[in-house]
Design an enzyme around this catalytic site. Structure first.
Site, PDB file in Angstrom:
ATOM      1  N   ASN A   1       0.869  -1.181   0.000  1.00  0.00           N
ATOM      2  CA  ASN A   1       0.000   0.000   0.000  1.00  0.00           C
ATOM      3  C   ASN A   1       0.907   1.232   0.000  1.00  0.00           C
ATOM      4  OD1 ASN A   1      -1.814   2.032   0.532  1.00  0.00           O
ATOM      5  ND2 ASN A   1      -2.335   1.326   2.593  1.00  0.00           N
TER       6      ASN A   1
ATOM      7  N   LYS B   1       0.120   4.283  -0.264  1.00  0.00           N
ATOM      8  CA  LYS B   1      -0.502   5.466   0.343  1.00  0.00           C
ATOM      9  C   LYS B   1      -0.252   6.698  -0.540  1.00  0.00           C
ATOM     10  CE  LYS B   1      -0.063   3.143   4.729  1.00  0.00           C
ATOM     11  NZ  LYS B   1       0.049   3.208   6.185  1.00  0.00           N
TER      12      LYS B   1
ATOM     13  N   HIS C   1      -9.362   1.099   4.845  1.00  0.00           N
ATOM     14  CA  HIS C   1      -8.095   1.315   5.548  1.00  0.00           C
ATOM     15  C   HIS C   1      -8.315   2.264   6.723  1.00  0.00           C
ATOM     16  CE1 HIS C   1      -4.014   2.497   6.449  1.00  0.00           C
ATOM     17  NE2 HIS C   1      -3.640   1.390   5.833  1.00  0.00           N
TER      18      HIS C   1
ATOM     19  N   GLU D   1      -6.691   4.662   7.827  1.00  0.00           N
ATOM     20  CA  GLU D   1      -6.477   6.091   7.535  1.00  0.00           C
ATOM     21  C   GLU D   1      -7.705   6.688   6.848  1.00  0.00           C
ATOM     22  OE1 GLU D   1      -2.785   5.439   5.515  1.00  0.00           O
ATOM     23  OE2 GLU D   1      -1.879   4.848   7.422  1.00  0.00           O
TER      24      GLU D   1
ATOM     25  N   GLU E   1      -5.481  -4.948  10.545  1.00  0.00           N
ATOM     26  CA  GLU E   1      -4.425  -3.959  10.763  1.00  0.00           C
ATOM     27  C   GLU E   1      -4.698  -3.203  12.064  1.00  0.00           C
ATOM     28  OE1 GLU E   1      -2.404  -2.767   6.850  1.00  0.00           O
ATOM     29  OE2 GLU E   1      -4.234  -1.623   7.001  1.00  0.00           O
TER      30      GLU E   1
ATOM     31  N   GLY F   1       2.512   2.144  10.793  1.00  0.00           N
ATOM     32  CA  GLY F   1       3.462   3.241  10.627  1.00  0.00           C
ATOM     33  C   GLY F   1       4.143   3.661  11.921  1.00  0.00           C
TER      34      GLY F   1
ATOM     35  N   SER G   1       3.469  -2.285  10.326  1.00  0.00           N
ATOM     36  CA  SER G   1       4.915  -2.337  10.551  1.00  0.00           C
ATOM     37  C   SER G   1       5.543  -3.701  10.226  1.00  0.00           C
ATOM     38  CB  SER G   1       5.250  -1.919  11.983  1.00  0.00           C
ATOM     39  OG  SER G   1       4.818  -0.587  12.215  1.00  0.00           O
TER      40      SER G   1
HETATM   41  P1  PGA Z   1       2.928   0.143   7.658  1.00  0.00           P
HETATM   42  O1  PGA Z   1       1.473   0.367   7.011  1.00  0.00           O
HETATM   43  O2  PGA Z   1       3.470  -1.138   7.089  1.00  0.00           O
HETATM   44  O3  PGA Z   1       3.713   1.354   7.236  1.00  0.00           O
HETATM   45  O4  PGA Z   1       2.737   0.057   9.134  1.00  0.00           O
HETATM   46  C1  PGA Z   1       0.608  -0.718   6.838  1.00  0.00           C
HETATM   47  C2  PGA Z   1      -0.686  -0.238   6.230  1.00  0.00           C
HETATM   48  O5  PGA Z   1      -1.139   0.862   6.579  1.00  0.00           O
HETATM   49  O6  PGA Z   1      -1.294  -0.937   5.390  1.00  0.00           O
END
Ligand code: PGA
Length: 249
Positions: A9, A11, A94, A96, A166, A172, A212
């Site tokens: 992803n 983003k 997601h 976010e 997630e 992140g 992560s």
């Molecule tokens: P990350 O993001 O691997 O940077 O923690 C995962 C995601 O948001 O799908």
């Protein structure tokens, strides 16, 4: 046998030239695992990414879409638009999108219906916040996110759905759920599906872990029996790291 999937992803990262460069680098990597590989660039770069990976074992997927067929929704992109450039899979829900763009279980249920009506595959994301986990409510939260957005569907719809657990506190942040925490939640998710839809749907469901994941921890997380792959953010932006994760299976 369930499919293993590793999806990157991206983003809101990578303009056109950065997208070109990363795809060139991704194509130089070799895949030694059986995992399906997906990348999710921004809308503006989907067409380029689709063209650039046409002959490769990489599927280009979208990060979001609107539920309407068309109309006065300034700034939005619908399923037909995605399909018309060859995109067949979309990430929905997601954290976010839920946190910054007010996506709710109800609006996500509409997006799920729209994607399925267009015969698209969905990577459906959900996960609890830190406060939920501290309070011991993670299963209640995750269970309701799944039920509210997906449990109006017929069992047959689930062949076009991939789930992505997630935990918000692990996205992140550099903090990963332990392999045991991931396994426990994935087993709960599979059990939730089994209770409603039976063994066939539950056993066939690919459940990704996200939050992560990096080359150093992917192998241990993926070794858990109910973890079928990963949704990768930060580590998907470097070709070597991403393929180290793909090859962790
Ligand atoms: P990350 O993001 O691997 O940077 O923690 C995962 C995601 O948001 O799908």
């Amino acid at each position: 046998m369930r499919k293993n999937i590793v999806a990157g992803n991206w983003k809101m990262n990578n303009d056109l030239s950065q997208t070109e460069r990363l795809i060139t680098d991704l194509k130089k990597q070799s895949k030694t695992s059986n995992a399906e590989v997906m990348i999710a660039p921004s809308f503006t770069n989907l067409w380029h990414a689709f063209e650039a990976t046409r002959l490769d074992d990489i599927e280009v997927v979208a990060q979001n879409m609107h539920f309407a067929e068309n109309g006065a929704y300034t700034g939005e992109v619908n399923a037909s638009m995605l399909k018309s450039i060859g995109v067949k899979t979309v990430i929905l829900g997601h954290s976010e999108r839920r946190a910054y763009f007010n996506e709710t279980d109800e609006s996500l249920a509409k997006k799920v219906d729209a994607a399925l009506a267009h015969d698209m595959r969905i990577i459906f994301c959900f996960g609890e916040e830190l406060a939920d986990r501290k309070a011991g409510n993670e299963e209640t939260i995750v269970g309701s996110q799944i039920k509210n957005a997906l449990f109006h569907l017929e069992a047959s719809a689930f062949k076009n759905i991939v789930l992505a657990y997630e935990p918000v506190w692990a996205i992140g942040t550099g903090e990963t759920a332990s392999p045991e925490q991931a396994q426990d939640m994935h087993a709960f998710i599979r059990q939730t599906l089994q209770t409603k839809y039976g063994n066939d749907v539950a056993d066939a469901m690919t459940i990704l872990y996200g939050g992560s994941v990096k080359p150093a921890n992917a192998k241990e997380i993926f070794s858990k029996p109910d973890v079928d792959g990963g949704l990768i953010g930060g580590a998907a932006l470097k070709a070597e790291d991403f393929y180290a994760i793909v090859n962790a299976f």
